[in-house]
Design an enzyme around this catalytic site. Structure first.
Site, short mmCIF file in Angstrom:
data_model
loop_
_atom_site.label_atom_id
_atom_site.label_comp_id
_atom_site.label_asym_id
_atom_site.label_seq_id
_atom_site.Cartn_x
_atom_site.Cartn_y
_atom_site.Cartn_z
N GLY A 75 -2.38 4.49 32.10
CA GLY A 75 -2.64 4.71 30.94
C GLY A 75 -2.67 3.78 29.99
O GLY A 75 -1.49 3.19 29.64
N LEU A 81 0.51 12.37 16.11
CA LEU A 81 1.24 11.34 15.37
C LEU A 81 2.29 12.29 14.30
O LEU A 81 2.17 13.32 13.76
CB LEU A 81 0.52 10.62 14.29
N HIS A 87 0.24 -14.21 -3.02
CA HIS A 87 0.06 -15.48 -1.81
C HIS A 87 1.45 -16.07 -1.50
O HIS A 87 2.04 -16.46 -2.63
CB HIS A 87 -0.87 -16.40 -2.45
#
Length: 462
Positions: A179, A313, A439
């Site tokens: 799987g 989930l 950033h």
């Protein structure tokens, strides 16, 4: 059964996993009198045998890889091996801390917690420990267990499920994983980091086959680089014991041998023998059928989580449980858009997505109405620092909203939060491009990708 008619709860919940306990906590918060029945431990599969323990193993594997690869960062370190009992101790401490916190939370909300194996005895009652617990409404949340294939018996020794893999007392020298979905590739990643020789067998054309094909191909490339072997596009035929392991034969006659075989072909609902059908609840292949508000065909019974045929989930279970509690409390509720649910596979590198694939978008809107853009993480400073490779792929309806965000790379699971806002708020690329991303961060890659899709690329080529 002793029928204690003195107490009739507003909500009786059968199953204390993600969906069940979320409904209990939210229901109690809204003033409902709630009884929560669980035969094992509150927290269910996610906390004890799923999300949390597997991610702890994956993090331990990440540390092992960092120790092996430290010199490329100018750090001298040595990797001496995996102390399996110590890994389990670390994993179990994480689980234990969360478990104690959850128990305290349930007690603080005045939820009546009943430990025992419950059974639906009528549309408004559950039998447990010789008592009949009455409720104006019953929520079924009995979850799922690992599945196997016809003729393939899981013995817990050489042929194992994910439950067994989480408590394995050793790192297998070699492993075949049957799987290539989320569970399969996560264990493949962890075991490879621990030093095992791993082969994944997936009958469909790609690993993580429900993801965008580009994400699957990027993961396959990364797995090849890591030395994780895989066989795609040919289905399993049989498994048999060898002198010291297991031999797997595929439909085309190819054979693979290893010390253990992990069966990771998905999870099936826990619904047999629990009185659901006798109470008139509509079922299909073991799943309880529900509408978009999680209502069954029986007016006093709802169902959530892995028991119903939605995404398996934990965070979906949470959302479904909250939806039921709020509906019963009289609040206005909105059905869940399952395409808008973030999905993360925590292998190395991570695969994360929200929205629909490019193929699905073309199917819905037409090929000429769909725009796709790929932003390579090679252009992202923080990804360079981390030495991770991958991409962010955006799928947009031409001149319209972004309908899919698909990401591959280390720590991409941490970027899926913004991605789900972009999808669920139907953001235009130009709107996201206006936002200033810090950033240097990997999150900046999300902004750069949308700048490019908006027609004003900064650190990427037109």
């Amino acid at each position: 059964m002793a029928n204690d008619a003195s107490t009739v709860f507003d909500l009786v919940i059968l199953g204390g996993g993600s969906g069940g306990y979320a409904a209990a906590l939210r229901g109690a918060q809204l003033g409902l009198d709630v009884a929560l029945i669980e035969k094992d431990k509150v927290g269910g599969t996610c906390l004890h045998r799923g999300c949390i323990p597997t991610k702890a193993l994956l993090h331990a594997g990440e540390i092992a890889d960092q120790a092996r690869e430290s010199e490329q960062f100018g750090v001298k370190a040595s990797f001496e091996g995996i102390d399996v009992p110590a890994v389990h101790k670390y994993k179990d401490e994480v689980i234990s801390g969360l478990y104690k916190g959850l128990q305290g939370l349930i007690a603080s909300r005045k939820v009546t917690y009943i430990e025992g194996e419950g059974r639906l005895s009528s549309p408004t009652s559950v039998d447990v420990n010789g008592q009949r617990i009455q409720g104006r409404h019953v929520l079924l949340a009995t979850g799922s267990v690992p599945k196997s294939l016809p003729g393939l018996a899981i013995d817990g020794n050489r042929i194992i499920s994910s439950d067994h893999a989480l408590v394995l007392d050793r790192v297998p020298k070699s492993a075949i994983i049957l799987g290539g979905g989320v569970i399969g590739v996560e264990f493949a990643s962890a075991w490879k980091s621990f030093g095992a020789d791993v082969t994944v067998i997936e009958g469909l054309k790609h690993l993580v086959p429900v993801e965008d094909e580009n994400s699957s191909k990027l993961l396959e490339r990364a797995f090849r680089k890591r030395g994780i072997k895989f066989s795609l596009g040919t289905f399993f035929q049989k498994a048999e014991y060898t002198q010291d392991g297991v031999k797997v034969t595929l439909a085309d006659g190819k054979e693979f041998e290893a010390e253990v075989l992990l069966v990771a072909v998905g999870r099936g609902p826990v619904s047999q023998g629990l009185g659901y059908e006798e109470a008139g609840v509509a079922m299909d292949r073991g799943y309880v059928l529900v509408d978009e508000y999680m209502r069954t065909n029986v007016p006093t019974v709802s169902a959530v989580g892995d028991l119903v045929p939605t995404l398996q989930l934990a965070h979906v279970g949470f959302a479904e449980g909250i939806l039921v509690a709020e509906r019963l409390a009289g609040l206005k509720t909105v059905p869940i858009d399952y395409d808008g649910v973030p999905r993360v596979t925590y292998c190395h590198p991570e695969v994360a997505s929200v929205g629909i694939t490019e193929a699905k978008a073309k199917e819905i809107y037409g090929a000429d109405k769909v725009v796709a853009l790929k932003y390579n993480l090679a252009g992202n400073g923080k990804s360079k620092i981390l030495k991770t490779a991958g991409e962010i792929k955006l799928v947009q309806v031409k001149d319209g909203a972004v309908v899919g965000v698909h990401m591959v790379g280390d720590r991409m699971g941490e970027q899926v939060g913004e991605a789900q806002l972009i999808y669920n708020w139907e953001a235009l690329p130009a709107e996201v491009a206006q936002l200033i991303h810090a950033h240097p961060t990997q999150n900046e890659a999300m902004g750069e990708a949308h700048l490019a899709l908006a027609g004003k690329p900064l650190h990427s080529h037109d």
